[in-house]
Design a protein around this motif. Structure first.
Motif, short mmCIF file in Angstrom:
data_model
loop_
_atom_site.label_atom_id
_atom_site.label_comp_id
_atom_site.label_asym_id
_atom_site.label_seq_id
_atom_site.Cartn_x
_atom_site.Cartn_y
_atom_site.Cartn_z
N VAL A 172 50.87 -52.38 10.25
CA VAL A 172 50.73 -53.13 11.50
C VAL A 172 49.28 -53.56 11.78
N GLY A 173 48.36 -53.17 10.91
CA GLY A 173 46.97 -53.59 11.09
C GLY A 173 46.17 -52.74 12.03
N GLY A 174 46.63 -51.52 12.30
CA GLY A 174 45.86 -50.59 13.12
C GLY A 174 46.53 -50.23 14.42
N GLY A 175 46.14 -49.07 14.95
CA GLY A 175 46.70 -48.59 16.20
C GLY A 175 46.90 -47.09 16.17
N VAL A 176 47.92 -46.65 16.90
CA VAL A 176 48.25 -45.23 17.00
C VAL A 176 49.76 -45.09 16.83
N THR A 177 50.19 -44.11 16.07
CA THR A 177 51.62 -43.89 15.86
C THR A 177 51.92 -42.40 15.82
N VAL A 178 53.09 -42.03 16.34
CA VAL A 178 53.54 -40.64 16.36
C VAL A 178 54.90 -40.57 15.65
N TRP A 179 55.02 -39.62 14.73
CA TRP A 179 56.25 -39.43 13.95
C TRP A 179 56.76 -38.02 14.10
N LYS A 180 58.08 -37.89 14.05
CA LYS A 180 58.71 -36.58 14.12
C LYS A 180 59.98 -36.60 13.27
N ASP A 181 60.07 -35.63 12.38
CA ASP A 181 61.25 -35.50 11.51
C ASP A 181 61.55 -36.80 10.78
N GLY A 182 60.49 -37.48 10.32
CA GLY A 182 60.68 -38.67 9.52
C GLY A 182 60.96 -39.95 10.27
N GLU A 183 60.90 -39.91 11.61
CA GLU A 183 61.19 -41.09 12.43
C GLU A 183 60.02 -41.39 13.36
N GLU A 184 59.70 -42.67 13.52
CA GLU A 184 58.62 -43.06 14.43
C GLU A 184 59.06 -42.88 15.88
N GLN A 185 58.22 -42.21 16.66
CA GLN A 185 58.53 -41.92 18.06
C GLN A 185 57.77 -42.85 19.01
N ALA A 186 56.61 -43.32 18.60
CA ALA A 186 55.81 -44.19 19.47
C ALA A 186 54.81 -44.96 18.62
N LEU A 187 54.48 -46.16 19.09
CA LEU A 187 53.50 -47.00 18.39
C LEU A 187 52.72 -47.82 19.40
N VAL A 188 51.39 -47.77 19.30
CA VAL A 188 50.52 -48.63 20.07
C VAL A 188 49.78 -49.51 19.06
N GLU A 189 50.11 -50.80 19.03
CA GLU A 189 49.45 -51.70 18.09
C GLU A 189 48.07 -52.09 18.62
N LEU A 190 47.06 -51.96 17.75
CA LEU A 190 45.69 -52.33 18.09
C LEU A 190 45.17 -53.22 16.97
N PRO A 191 45.58 -54.49 16.97
CA PRO A 191 45.31 -55.36 15.82
C PRO A 191 43.86 -55.80 15.67
N ILE A 192 43.08 -55.81 16.75
CA ILE A 192 41.69 -56.28 16.65
C ILE A 192 40.80 -55.12 16.22
N ALA A 193 40.33 -55.19 14.99
CA ALA A 193 39.46 -54.17 14.39
C ALA A 193 40.13 -52.80 14.31
N GLY A 194 41.44 -52.75 14.52
CA GLY A 194 42.13 -51.47 14.56
C GLY A 194 41.78 -50.65 15.78
N LEU A 195 41.16 -51.32 16.79
CA LEU A 195 40.63 -50.63 17.96
C LEU A 195 41.20 -51.15 19.27
N MET A 196 41.55 -52.45 19.33
CA MET A 196 41.85 -53.07 20.61
C MET A 196 43.07 -53.97 20.51
N SER A 197 43.68 -54.17 21.67
CA SER A 197 44.77 -55.14 21.82
C SER A 197 44.34 -56.19 22.84
#
Length: 606
Positions: free
Chosen positions: A511-536
């Motif tokens: 996705v080009g950067g951000g924050v993601t949380v996984w549990k038991d092999g499944e994605e639980q949350a994603l915050v995409e931060l495409p600019i420099a991997g830092l900002m949206s």
């Protein structure tokens, strides 16, 4: 009106004088308010303010002589008129937002001036990234001043960044219109030891007549601290106790006390003023780091001022610490930070000085927000494509990349472990005895020890450094990954499952950067931060909603830390003690040396 086209005092002076004298009409007059004067620390009831060309022309008991046919009139109806709030030290990137969206988020909370250090993007995009942040900041309807980052890398020899900042870069940036000074000098050992590069950056800033930001993240107040003070930093925000606050102000520094999303350093230091009686004009309030959830749900500098008051500070003194003290520190006392003739007309209408509800926000003479709703436009910069393509791992990762091999023949090991400290930036250097299974050292969730990995993401080397961390409380099979990793901004992955750690890392490359949380092999949350991997560049409300979902996902994985994401993002900050991780290994920040993961004397335990 932007910072580029706001008229200078010299350009406005003839009209300001004419309006104050009654020879010309004001653009706006605010009537019947309580003028909070931060110069004299008093409240003057039944006063008016007359504004022309975005600046205060008249501040007094009756502005009727300044009113003409086309003058806009606002009846304050007895509300307090306080200066727009100033954030003296902050990083826009920590809000996960671009400068435009950050301004849109904080202006309704009464913040009209920000002094920002974009060293996060400097580590990813270098001087070009700083210029992009500077240029978008200059477009905004509120005042965003930029400090040129001083330390990329923050600790040379202990980390590898995407770009490096040089003294020549600093000298060039000092010529840009929105540059107010040098960003926090994080390489305090370099200053203490007389490093020519660090001293050259400070000298270039002082030659330009601008302010040098400090960062002394050490409890040592002996000769090293005095050497740092002699090196030129004019302020510091890394104190955590009353003794730190006193020591810095005694050495001629302005001491900044911060309340961010995870830093709660005001209560432990404001006693230097409230109990010890030190001169409050040398103390400043700031946020340092606030994520989007805090900005949307809790506030910004209004939150800091309220907190200082709750800690026993006189409301008028707390307001000085968030207005005139900041402006004076950066050499802008004649430009902003107070309600007085000639200053930029940044003013807030509020009904109570203690709880500080923000009813109307006026910036440069125009209402920009009303009852929490942003009314002004915050222009966006056109960010180049390469600024959205910054996550380069070089390959897809597998669970084997996160396995920590034990020393040959060991049945158990004693490991150095990074220990979290809730609501503070420092960590603790812990030790833990861990079992060995099939030659691999597994995590120990029962004793709150999970794995941390730093994945190189600037040069595509495919490098992964593994270690252990304690304090998150994670249970079950999970992983959390983030390309926000102060200050080098590689990728930090924390987890209890090697497979989930690999999934999380690969997802962020996708996705080009951000924050993601996984549990038991499944994605639980994603915050995409495409600019420099830092900002949206999405609105703050949207980013905050995703960040809130991220927080809930972390809680579902067992985490109970307050604002744990902020703690996660600082695990690679190799200039704040005690133990951190970098792309070169585990770093003992007490000695500024790399340290082994395992204690040698325990390598052959049976």
């Amino acid at each position: 009106m932007t910072q580029n086209d706001i008229k200078t005092w010299a350009e406005c002076a003839p009209r300001l004088v004419a309006v104050a004298a009654g020879r010309d009409a004001a653009d706006l007059v605010i009537r019947n308010g309580k003028w909070v004067n931060v110069h004299t620390r008093e409240v003057l009831e039944g006063h008016d303010l007359a504004i022309a060309d975005g600046r205060f022309a008249y501040c007094g008991p009756d502005a009727s002589h300044c009113i003409g046919d086309k003058t806009e009139i606002i009846d304050a109806d007895g509300q307090y008129m306080i200066p727009g709030l100033c954030d003296a030290h902050m990083h826009i990137e920590s809000g996960m937002l671009t400068p435009a969206e950050f301004a849109r988020a904080v202006a309704p909370h009464g913040t009209t001036s920000m002094f920002t250090d974009p060293h996060e993007i400097a580590n990813v995009l270098g001087l070009e990234g700083v210029r992009l942040m500077h240029d978008e900041a200059m477009l905004q309807p509120v005042n965003i001043f930029t400090q040129m980052p001083s330390c990329a890398p923050s600790a040379p020899g202990l980390e590898t960044t995407g770009f490096e900042i040089t003294p020549e870069d600093v000298a060039e940036a000092m010529t840009w219109p929105g540059i107010i000074g040098l960003g926090e000098m994080m390489n305090f050992p370099g200053v203490v030891n007389g490093d020519p590069k660090m001293l050259a950056e400070i000298a270039a800033t002082q030659r330009a007549g601008k302010t040098v930001g400090g960062h002394y993240a050490s409890p040592d107040l002996g000769p090293a601290f005095h050497a740092y003070a002699a090196g030129g930093p004019a302020d510091d925000h890394e104190g955590t106790c009353e003794a730190d606050a006193i020591a810095r102000t005694r050495q001629g520094m302005r001491h900044m006390m911060r309340l961010g999303s995870a830093w709660y350093d005001v209560e432990s230091q404001i006693t230097a003023v409230t109990e010890k009686g030190l001169d409050p004009r040398n103390f400043i309030l700031c946020t340092d780091d606030c994520h989007s959830g805090t900005l949307v749900n809790d506030g910004h500098m209004n939150r800091v001022v309220r907190h200082a008051i709750e800690c026993g500070c006189d409301p008028l003194i707390a307001l000085q610490m968030a207005t005139i003290n900041t402006a004076t520190h950066f050499g802008l006392e004649r430009e902003l930070g107070s309600i007085a003739p000639g200053r930029r007309a940044d003013v807030i209408l509020t009904s109570d000085l203690k709880t500080l509800p923000i009813h109307r926000v006026i910036a440069r003479g125009h209402t920009v927000a009303f009852d929490g709703v942003m009314l002004a436009t915050c222009p966006h910069l056109e960010w180049p494509d390469h600024a959205r393509d910054t996550v380069h791992m070089g390959r897809a990762l597998e669970d084997i990349d996160f396995r920590i091999k034990a020393p040959e023949g060991a049945n158990s090991v004693t490991a150095n472990v990074i220990g979290m400290v809730e609501n503070q930036a420092p960590t603790r250097a812990l030790e833990a005895k861990l079992a060995v299974k099939d030659g691999i050292v597994p995590v120990d969730p029962e004793n709150d020890i999970c794995q941390i990995a730093l994945v190189e993401r600037h040069q595509g080397t495919g490098g992964v450094v593994n270690a252990f961390v304690s304090g998150f409380g994670y249970t079950g099979k999970m992983a959390m990954a983030s390309t926000v990793a102060h200050d080098s901004h590689h990728m930090i992955v924390v987890g209890t499952s090697h497979a989930d750690m690999a999934l999380a890392a690969n997802r962020l490359q996708e996705v080009g950067g951000g924050v993601t949380v996984w549990k038991d092999g499944e994605e639980q949350a994603l915050v995409e931060l495409p600019i420099a991997g830092l900002m949206s560049d999405s609105p703050a409300t949207e980013v905050a909603a995703k960040a809130e979902a991220m927080g809930k996902a972390m809680e579902a994985c067992g985490c109970t830390l307050n604002n744990a994401y902020m703690q996660h993002s600082l695990l690679a900050l190799v200039v704040i003690p005690e133990l951190r991780i970098s792309d070169l290994g585990l770093v003992d920040v007490r000695t500024f040396e790399l340290t082994p993961l395992f204690k040698k004397e325990n390598n052959n335990d049976s």
